[in-house]
Design an enzyme around this catalytic site. Structure first.
Site, PDB file in Angstrom:
ATOM      1  N   TYR A  68      14.420  -4.263   0.175  1.00  0.00           N
ATOM      2  CA  TYR A  68      13.734  -3.666   1.464  1.00  0.00           C
ATOM      3  C   TYR A  68      15.223  -2.900   2.143  1.00  0.00           C
ATOM      4  CZ  TYR A  68      11.734  -3.086   6.009  1.00  0.00           C
ATOM      5  OH  TYR A  68      11.318  -2.657   7.149  1.00  0.00           O
TER       6      TYR A  68
ATOM      7  N   SER B  53      14.324   1.818   9.243  1.00  0.00           N
ATOM      8  CA  SER B  53      14.555   0.346  10.028  1.00  0.00           C
ATOM      9  C   SER B  53      15.812   0.388  10.106  1.00  0.00           C
ATOM     10  CB  SER B  53      14.234  -0.458   8.757  1.00  0.00           C
ATOM     11  OG  SER B  53      14.878  -1.689   8.838  1.00  0.00           O
TER      12      SER B  53
HETATM   13  P1  NAP Z   1       2.546  -4.444   8.568  1.00  0.00           P
HETATM   14  O1  NAP Z   1       2.192  -4.791   9.594  1.00  0.00           O
HETATM   15  O2  NAP Z   1       2.966  -5.126   7.363  1.00  0.00           O
HETATM   16  O3  NAP Z   1       2.162  -2.888   8.199  1.00  0.00           O
HETATM   17  C1  NAP Z   1       2.476  -2.397   6.985  1.00  0.00           C
HETATM   18  C2  NAP Z   1       1.382  -1.138   6.611  1.00  0.00           C
HETATM   19  O4  NAP Z   1       1.862  -0.739   5.389  1.00  0.00           O
HETATM   20  C3  NAP Z   1       0.132  -1.844   6.730  1.00  0.00           C
HETATM   21  O5  NAP Z   1      -0.759  -0.777   7.266  1.00  0.00           O
HETATM   22  C4  NAP Z   1      -0.141  -2.148   5.077  1.00  0.00           C
HETATM   23  O6  NAP Z   1      -1.394  -2.119   4.726  1.00  0.00           O
HETATM   24  C5  NAP Z   1       0.506  -0.594   4.438  1.00  0.00           C
HETATM   25  N1  NAP Z   1       0.758  -0.799   3.252  1.00  0.00           N
HETATM   26  C6  NAP Z   1       1.308  -1.892   2.489  1.00  0.00           C
HETATM   27  N2  NAP Z   1       1.585  -1.462   1.208  1.00  0.00           N
HETATM   28  C7  NAP Z   1       0.730  -0.707   1.084  1.00  0.00           C
HETATM   29  C8  NAP Z   1       0.272   0.035  -0.156  1.00  0.00           C
HETATM   30  N3  NAP Z   1       0.526  -0.241  -1.369  1.00  0.00           N
HETATM   31  N4  NAP Z   1      -0.769   1.143  -0.199  1.00  0.00           N
HETATM   32  C9  NAP Z   1      -1.099   1.524   1.515  1.00  0.00           C
HETATM   33  N5  NAP Z   1      -0.836   0.961   2.271  1.00  0.00           N
HETATM   34  C10 NAP Z   1       0.314   0.004   2.154  1.00  0.00           C
HETATM   35  O7  NAP Z   1       4.189  -4.085   8.946  1.00  0.00           O
HETATM   36  P2  NAP Z   1       4.604  -2.981  10.199  1.00  0.00           P
HETATM   37  O8  NAP Z   1       5.779  -3.617  10.779  1.00  0.00           O
HETATM   38  O9  NAP Z   1       3.608  -2.321  11.069  1.00  0.00           O
HETATM   39  O10 NAP Z   1       5.169  -2.050   9.038  1.00  0.00           O
HETATM   40  C11 NAP Z   1       5.092  -0.572   9.203  1.00  0.00           C
HETATM   41  C12 NAP Z   1       6.300   0.150   8.776  1.00  0.00           C
HETATM   42  O11 NAP Z   1       7.410  -0.117   9.755  1.00  0.00           O
HETATM   43  C13 NAP Z   1       6.747  -0.383   7.450  1.00  0.00           C
HETATM   44  O12 NAP Z   1       7.538   0.784   6.765  1.00  0.00           O
HETATM   45  C14 NAP Z   1       8.052  -1.384   7.834  1.00  0.00           C
HETATM   46  O13 NAP Z   1       9.068  -1.471   6.678  1.00  0.00           O
HETATM   47  C15 NAP Z   1       8.652  -0.618   9.053  1.00  0.00           C
HETATM   48  N6  NAP Z   1       9.552  -1.565  10.107  1.00  0.00           N
HETATM   49  C16 NAP Z   1       8.798  -2.597  10.714  1.00  0.00           C
HETATM   50  C17 NAP Z   1       9.616  -3.325  11.662  1.00  0.00           C
HETATM   51  C18 NAP Z   1       9.178  -4.372  12.339  1.00  0.00           C
HETATM   52  O14 NAP Z   1       9.838  -4.934  13.183  1.00  0.00           O
HETATM   53  N7  NAP Z   1       7.847  -4.788  12.289  1.00  0.00           N
HETATM   54  C19 NAP Z   1      10.762  -2.916  11.687  1.00  0.00           C
HETATM   55  C20 NAP Z   1      11.668  -1.799  10.856  1.00  0.00           C
HETATM   56  C21 NAP Z   1      10.775  -1.155  10.228  1.00  0.00           C
HETATM   57  P3  NAP Z   1      -1.981  -3.645   4.620  1.00  0.00           P
HETATM   58  O15 NAP Z   1      -2.197  -4.098   5.838  1.00  0.00           O
HETATM   59  O16 NAP Z   1      -3.330  -3.387   3.726  1.00  0.00           O
HETATM   60  O17 NAP Z   1      -1.101  -4.538   3.808  1.00  0.00           O
END
Ligand code: NAP
Length: 251
Positions: free
Chosen positions: A156, A143
C-alpha cells in the site's frame, strides 16, 4: 450562478464510487453540478440515489479494476452520452501483514488496483480528453502513505508513494496540453479501508490523539477538495498532492 467551483455541464468518472470516499467525492461533484459515471465492481444504488437527488444524471459502469481487461469498455460506456471532463481515480485496496511475512499475492493485488489500473485508465481517458482538444481534470486519491512510511502495509505504501510520483509525472507531461493532474491525500477517514484500525482500540486511540482536528474524517469532508481540483478554480494547479487530513501532517 457560475462560480469558479461550478461543474455544471461537466461529466465526472469516479472509480470505487459505491461506498466510502468515492461515494463522498461523487456526491460532492454532483452537488457542484457534474453528471456522474460511477465505475466499480459492486452495486452502486445508494450512490445513484444520492447523485440523482442532487439533480444530475447518474450512470453506472460495472468493472473490476484488478486487471486492465475492462479499461477500453469503461471509457466507451462512460463517454457514451458525452465527453469525460473529470476522472477521479479512487478505487483502491489495502493488505495488512508484517513485511517479513508479506506475500507476493498481497503485493501484486494492491499494486495492480492502486497503481497499474490507475495509470492505464488515466492513459485511456486522457487520450479522449486530448482528442477534442478540450483537456480535463484528473484527481488521484493518494494517501498519507504517499508521504510517510506506515507499518505492516508495504504494498500500500509503495503504491501510494508511487501514485504521488505518477501524479507529478503526468502533470509535467500534460499540463501544457490542458489536463490538470493532481492528487488528494486523505488522512484517517471512517470507511471500510480503516475498519481494522478502528477495531484495534490502541491503534484507534493513538491515531485519534495525533489528529489536530480531534476526529476521524467523514467521507463528506473530502468532497470540497475534489470539487476544487475538478473545477476552473484549480486551472493553474498541477502536480500537487493535497492533504485533507485534519492537520495530521502538520503535527
Ligand atoms: P473503501 O470503502 O474500501 O473503498 C474502496 C473502493 O475501491 C470501493 O468502492 C471498492 O469497491 C473499490 N475497489 C477496490 N478494489 C476494486 C476493484 N478491483 N475494482 C473496482 N473497484 C475496486 O475505502 P475508502 O477509504 O473509501 O478508499 C477509497 C480510496 O481512498 C482508496 O484508494 C484508499 O486507498 C484511499 N484512502 C483512504 C483513506 C481512509 O482513511 N479511508 C486514507 C487514505 C487513502 P468494493 O466496495 O466493491 O470493494
Amino acid at each position: 450562478m457560475h462560480t469558479p467551483f461550478d461543474l455544471s455541464g461537466k461529466r465526472a468518472v469516479v472509480t470505487g464510487a459505491n461506498t466510502g470516499l468515492g461515494q463522498g467525492v461523487a456526491v460532492a461533484l454532483a452537488q457542484a453540478g457534474a453528471a456522474i459515471v460511477a465505475v466499480g465492481r459492486s452495486a452502486m444504488d445508494e450512490t445513484g440515489e444520492l447523485v440523482r437527488t442532487a439533480g444530475v444524471p447518474f450512470t453506472e459502469v460495472r468493472a473490476d479494476l484488478a486487471t486492465l481487461e475492462p479499461i477500453s469498455r469503461i471509457v466507451t460506456e462512460a463517454s457514451a452520452s458525452g465527453r469525460i471532463d473529470i476522472l477521479v481515480n479512487n478505487a483502491g485496496i489495502i493488505r495488512r501483514a508484517d513485511s517479513l511475512d508479506f506475500t507476493e499475492e498481497d503485493w501484486d493485488a494492491v499494486m495492480d488496483v492502486n497503481l497499474k489500473s490507475t495509470f492505464f485508465l488515466t492513459q485511456a481517458v486522457a487520450r479522449t480528453m486530448l482528442a477534442d482538444g478540450k483537456g480535463g481534470k484528473v484527481i488521484n486519491i493518494a494517501s498519507l502513505l504517499s508521504f510517510q512510511g506506515g507499518i505492516r502495509i508495504p504494498s500500500y505504501t509503495a503504491s501510494k508513494s508511487g501514485l504521488a510520483g505518477l501524479t507529478r509525472l503526468l502533470a509535467c507531461e500534460w499540463a501544457a496540453k490542458g489536463i490538470n493532474v493532481n492528487a488528494i491525500a486523505p488522512g484517517y477517514f471512517v470507511t471500510n479501508n480503516t475498519q481494522a484500525l478502528r477495531e484495534d482500540p490502541k491503534r484507534s486511540a493513538d491515531i485519534l490523539a495525533r489528529i489536530p482536528a480531534g476526529h476521524w474524517g467523514k467521507p463528506s469532508e473530502l468532497g470540497g477538495a475534489a470539487v476544487f481540483l475538478a473545477a476552473p478554480a484549480s486551472d493553474y494547479v498541477h502536480g500537487i498532492v493535497l492533504p485533507v487530513d485534519g492537520g495530521w501532517l502538520a503535527r
